[in-house]
Design a protein around this motif. Structure first.
Motif, PDB file in Angstrom:
ATOM      1  N   SER A  75      14.912  29.250 -15.478  1.00  0.00           N
ATOM      2  CA  SER A  75      16.044  29.225 -16.414  1.00  0.00           C
ATOM      3  C   SER A  75      17.080  28.160 -16.073  1.00  0.00           C
ATOM      4  N   ALA A  76      16.936  27.516 -14.906  1.00  0.00           N
ATOM      5  CA  ALA A  76      17.935  26.539 -14.454  1.00  0.00           C
ATOM      6  C   ALA A  76      17.642  25.149 -15.027  1.00  0.00           C
ATOM      7  N   LYS A  77      18.676  24.313 -15.078  1.00  0.00           N
ATOM      8  CA  LYS A  77      18.519  22.923 -15.477  1.00  0.00           C
ATOM      9  C   LYS A  77      18.028  22.110 -14.284  1.00  0.00           C
ATOM     10  N   GLU A  78      17.279  21.060 -14.574  1.00  0.00           N
ATOM     11  CA  GLU A  78      16.908  20.127 -13.514  1.00  0.00           C
ATOM     12  C   GLU A  78      18.092  19.192 -13.243  1.00  0.00           C
ATOM     13  N   THR A  79      18.475  19.076 -11.988  1.00  0.00           N
ATOM     14  CA  THR A  79      19.704  18.351 -11.636  1.00  0.00           C
ATOM     15  C   THR A  79      19.479  17.165 -10.712  1.00  0.00           C
ATOM     16  N   ALA A  80      18.247  16.896 -10.328  1.00  0.00           N
ATOM     17  CA  ALA A  80      17.988  15.880  -9.309  1.00  0.00           C
ATOM     18  C   ALA A  80      18.445  14.486  -9.731  1.00  0.00           C
ATOM     19  N   ARG A  81      18.486  14.199 -11.031  1.00  0.00           N
ATOM     20  CA  ARG A  81      18.831  12.856 -11.505  1.00  0.00           C
ATOM     21  C   ARG A  81      20.289  12.731 -11.968  1.00  0.00           C
ATOM     22  N   ILE A  82      21.048  13.792 -11.915  1.00  0.00           N
ATOM     23  CA  ILE A  82      22.431  13.765 -12.401  1.00  0.00           C
ATOM     24  C   ILE A  82      23.344  13.151 -11.333  1.00  0.00           C
ATOM     25  N   PRO A  83      24.222  12.197 -11.698  1.00  0.00           N
ATOM     26  CA  PRO A  83      25.154  11.632 -10.721  1.00  0.00           C
ATOM     27  C   PRO A  83      26.021  12.716 -10.073  1.00  0.00           C
ATOM     28  N   GLU A 136      29.143  12.995  -9.296  1.00  0.00           N
ATOM     29  CA  GLU A 136      30.430  13.327  -9.904  1.00  0.00           C
ATOM     30  C   GLU A 136      30.283  14.088 -11.212  1.00  0.00           C
ATOM     31  N   GLN A 137      29.064  14.117 -11.792  1.00  0.00           N
ATOM     32  CA  GLN A 137      28.849  14.840 -13.037  1.00  0.00           C
ATOM     33  C   GLN A 137      28.200  16.208 -12.834  1.00  0.00           C
ATOM     34  N   LEU A 138      27.851  16.537 -11.603  1.00  0.00           N
ATOM     35  CA  LEU A 138      27.186  17.819 -11.342  1.00  0.00           C
ATOM     36  C   LEU A 138      28.066  18.991 -11.742  1.00  0.00           C
ATOM     37  N   GLY A 139      27.467  19.943 -12.443  1.00  0.00           N
ATOM     38  CA  GLY A 139      28.156  21.176 -12.781  1.00  0.00           C
ATOM     39  C   GLY A 139      29.276  21.036 -13.773  1.00  0.00           C
ATOM     40  N   GLU A 140      29.447  19.876 -14.384  1.00  0.00           N
ATOM     41  CA  GLU A 140      30.558  19.697 -15.304  1.00  0.00           C
ATOM     42  C   GLU A 140      30.337  20.488 -16.587  1.00  0.00           C
ATOM     43  N   ARG A 141      31.389  21.131 -17.061  1.00  0.00           N
ATOM     44  CA  ARG A 141      31.365  21.912 -18.295  1.00  0.00           C
ATOM     45  C   ARG A 141      32.530  21.454 -19.168  1.00  0.00           C
ATOM     46  N   PRO A 142      32.382  21.491 -20.490  1.00  0.00           N
ATOM     47  CA  PRO A 142      33.546  21.247 -21.353  1.00  0.00           C
ATOM     48  C   PRO A 142      34.612  22.282 -21.051  1.00  0.00           C
ATOM     49  N   ARG A 143      35.805  21.832 -20.742  1.00  0.00           N
ATOM     50  CA  ARG A 143      36.855  22.784 -20.397  1.00  0.00           C
ATOM     51  C   ARG A 143      38.208  22.235 -20.840  1.00  0.00           C
ATOM     52  N   ARG A 144      39.116  23.151 -21.016  1.00  0.00           N
ATOM     53  CA  ARG A 144      40.474  22.743 -21.371  1.00  0.00           C
ATOM     54  C   ARG A 144      41.125  22.106 -20.158  1.00  0.00           C
ATOM     55  N   PRO A 145      42.106  21.240 -20.347  1.00  0.00           N
ATOM     56  CA  PRO A 145      42.781  20.616 -19.196  1.00  0.00           C
ATOM     57  C   PRO A 145      43.395  21.665 -18.271  1.00  0.00           C
ATOM     58  N   GLU A 150      23.921  21.736  -6.653  1.00  0.00           N
ATOM     59  CA  GLU A 150      24.027  20.864  -7.810  1.00  0.00           C
ATOM     60  C   GLU A 150      24.341  21.615  -9.103  1.00  0.00           C
ATOM     61  N   MET A 151      24.318  22.937  -9.058  1.00  0.00           N
ATOM     62  CA  MET A 151      24.678  23.724 -10.243  1.00  0.00           C
ATOM     63  C   MET A 151      26.192  23.749 -10.465  1.00  0.00           C
ATOM     64  N   PHE A 152      26.983  23.434  -9.432  1.00  0.00           N
ATOM     65  CA  PHE A 152      28.430  23.627  -9.489  1.00  0.00           C
ATOM     66  C   PHE A 152      29.180  22.300  -9.397  1.00  0.00           C
ATOM     67  N   SER A 153      30.376  22.276  -9.986  1.00  0.00           N
ATOM     68  CA  SER A 153      31.244  21.105  -9.857  1.00  0.00           C
ATOM     69  C   SER A 153      31.923  21.126  -8.491  1.00  0.00           C
ATOM     70  N   THR A 154      32.481  19.977  -8.113  1.00  0.00           N
ATOM     71  CA  THR A 154      33.098  19.844  -6.792  1.00  0.00           C
ATOM     72  C   THR A 154      34.185  20.879  -6.556  1.00  0.00           C
ATOM     73  N   ARG A 155      34.964  21.179  -7.572  1.00  0.00           N
ATOM     74  CA  ARG A 155      36.137  22.034  -7.363  1.00  0.00           C
ATOM     75  C   ARG A 155      35.789  23.483  -7.057  1.00  0.00           C
ATOM     76  N   VAL A 156      34.564  23.938  -7.370  1.00  0.00           N
ATOM     77  CA  VAL A 156      34.175  25.320  -7.060  1.00  0.00           C
ATOM     78  C   VAL A 156      32.815  25.386  -6.365  1.00  0.00           C
ATOM     79  N   ARG A 157      32.337  24.264  -5.841  1.00  0.00           N
ATOM     80  CA  ARG A 157      30.983  24.237  -5.276  1.00  0.00           C
ATOM     81  C   ARG A 157      30.832  25.181  -4.091  1.00  0.00           C
ATOM     82  N   LEU A 158      31.768  25.141  -3.161  1.00  0.00           N
ATOM     83  CA  LEU A 158      31.613  25.971  -1.966  1.00  0.00           C
ATOM     84  C   LEU A 158      31.697  27.448  -2.330  1.00  0.00           C
ATOM     85  N   SER A 159      32.615  27.805  -3.218  1.00  0.00           N
ATOM     86  CA  SER A 159      32.720  29.200  -3.660  1.00  0.00           C
ATOM     87  C   SER A 159      31.442  29.644  -4.357  1.00  0.00           C
ATOM     88  N   GLY A 160      30.929  28.805  -5.263  1.00  0.00           N
ATOM     89  CA  GLY A 160      29.728  29.178  -6.007  1.00  0.00           C
ATOM     90  C   GLY A 160      28.537  29.378  -5.108  1.00  0.00           C
TER      91      GLY A 160
END
Length: 454
Positions: A426-434, A436-445, A366-376
């Motif tokens: 030091s980690a965020k609690e992620t159990a309640r995050i949807p 599709e929003q897991l691991g999302e960070r502000p990023r450039r397109p 849950e720390m990572f977004s879908t696009r890099v979850r397996l790598s992370g």
């Protein structure tokens, strides 16, 4: 507070029954895969010092044999880079099938290897090579299975469904122990000539069974949505280190808690059956078997609790509790009391350690977004697991020339539980995050150079 995702960002729900199907495939596949991985641990502690190394120096032979156990963990970060990259490029399913076949073949080959008496020093070289292949396979197994189950699971039950991967791991360890029980009871000459090979030969069925089970899985909705909208990431490692470097470090630190498992499974077994304690091989294998049986029930219960109260508190119970429980378990072995060893072994490994072991698949994923979850997950866990694998070798050295300084090993294990505690705090609690929003960070397109359309 999380920012609500735009409607078009939401992945479609998994088809009915697919979350359970994915969890079942993860359980069975992990059980088969880690059966292979853990029979090596039992053999490294009980058999290989006499078969592949110089028996004239038993202490050195044991140290070298335990070092070969750690070799797979050293190979795992390399395998994680390779398999994590392709897992985020081509999908979770293909990596799950590949890792299972590779593990089955490499384990079968170990059972076919010539001994030191037959080919000299070539024997341990071939052993290490096969062990490296096992490590590469294991590097992608849990990360791909965890990603598959997490992305298929209902958002409010991700902890429960992802725990099936670790329940499968414990099931594989239980199966490996049960297979070794009759083997360990063989007369010494039969055990060392052909008996030890049988558990490795049985693994050829892994490739067949694993292919049949996993080829029918659907790719996850989250990965399919990512591929169809933004496209998959061309270089997942670049994005991972740019946007999730702190989370990778947390996973590395958290994964050190696996040292509890390797010390319990391998070093404690070698110590208990050594001349200084003198317990039988069969009796100690029963400790491991019953502890793993209890873990099969404890892991999903801890994971379900994490769905209710969060990942961090459950993980912390496991990490902090394991540090103290290992002192009691190793002390129990030193007393030579089998009932005390059995009871504390079940508490330490079956109950306390299961808290961290059952929740980390969801916690890390849950720390990572879908696009890099397996790598992370693959890279972070396998670096940490590499340290955990060689913890057995360090423990053998720390235990002194007679291999009986259990208190030093217990203190060493407790020290390795400190980074997991820091990582969780030091980690965020992620159990309640949807999802599709897991691991999302502000990023450039993303640019065309960074993504590949499906």
């Amino acid at each position: 507070m999380s920012v609500p995702a735009a409607p078009h960002d939401a992945a479609p729900p998994a088809p009915p029954g697919q979350p359970r199907k994915a969890a079942t495939a993860a359980w069975i596949g992990s059980a088969l895969e880690y059966y292979d991985f853990f029979i090596y641990g039992s053999a490294a502690a009980l058999i290989f010092p006499k078969v592949f190394f110089d028996e004239s120096d038993p202490a050195t032979a044991t140290l070298l044999s335990l070092a070969t156990f750690g070799v797979a963990y050293a190979a795992r970060p390399v395998g994680a880079l390779f398999l994590g990259h392709f897992g985020d490029r081509v999908g979770r399913k293909k990596i799950m099938v590949f890792t299972l076949i590779l593990m089955g073949v490499s384990t079968f080959l170990i059972g076919c290897l010539p001994t030191r008496d037959q080919v000299g020093t070539l024997a341990p070289v071939l052993l290490v090579l096969c062990r490296v292949l096992q490590g590469i396979s294991a590097a992608g197994e849990q990360a791909s299975a965890n990603s598959m189950t997490l992305e298929h699971a209902p958002p409010n039950r991700r902890g429960f469904f992802t725990s099936f991967t670790l329940s499968g791991t414990q099931g594989g360890q239980l199966l490996a122990t049960l297979v070794f029980l009759p083997i360990a009871a063989l007369p010494e000459d039969q055990l060392l000539s052909w008996g030890w090979r049988v558990p490795f030969w049985l693994s050829i069925g892994v490739a067949v069974v694993g292919y049949v089970i996993r080829r029918k899985l659907d790719e996850t909705p989250a990965f399919a949505q990512q591929a169809n909208s933004e496209g998959v990431v061309k270089l997942p490692l670049v994005v991972l280190l740019r946007e999730h470097w702190a989370d990778v470090l947390r996973v590395v630190g958290g994964a050190l808690v696996a040292s509890v498992s390797t010390i319990f499974t391998v070093w404690a077994l070698a110590y208990a059956t050594s001349g200084s304690v003198g317990m039988s091989r069969s009796s100690m294998l029963w400790v491991s078997a019953l502890a793993n049986l209890v873990a099969l029930a404890a892991i999903p219960l801890w994971a379900t609790l994490s769905d209710r109260i969060g990942r961090r508190p459950v993980f912390l119970v496991g990490a902090v509790g394991s540090a103290g429980a290992m002192f009691l378990y190793l002390w129990a072995i030193s007393t030579g009391s089998y009932p005390l060893t059995m009871a504390l072994g079940i508490v330490t490994f079956g109950i306390v350690y299961s808290a961290a072991n059952g929740v980390w698949p969801a916690f890390y994923g849950e720390m990572f977004s879908t696009r890099v979850r397996l790598s992370g997950m693959a890279i972070g866990t396998q670096i940490g697991f590499a340290v955990a694998g060689f913890a057995v070798t360090f423990a053998a050295r720390i235990a002194g020339p007679d291999g009986d300084d259990w208190s030093a090993v217990a203190l060493f294990t407790a020290a390795l539980c400190v980074p997991p505690v820091i990582a969780a705090l030091s980690a965020k609690e992620t159990a309640r995050i949807p999802t599709e929003q897991l691991g999302e960070r502000p990023r450039r397109p993303a640019t065309e150079r960074e993504t590949v359309t499906a």
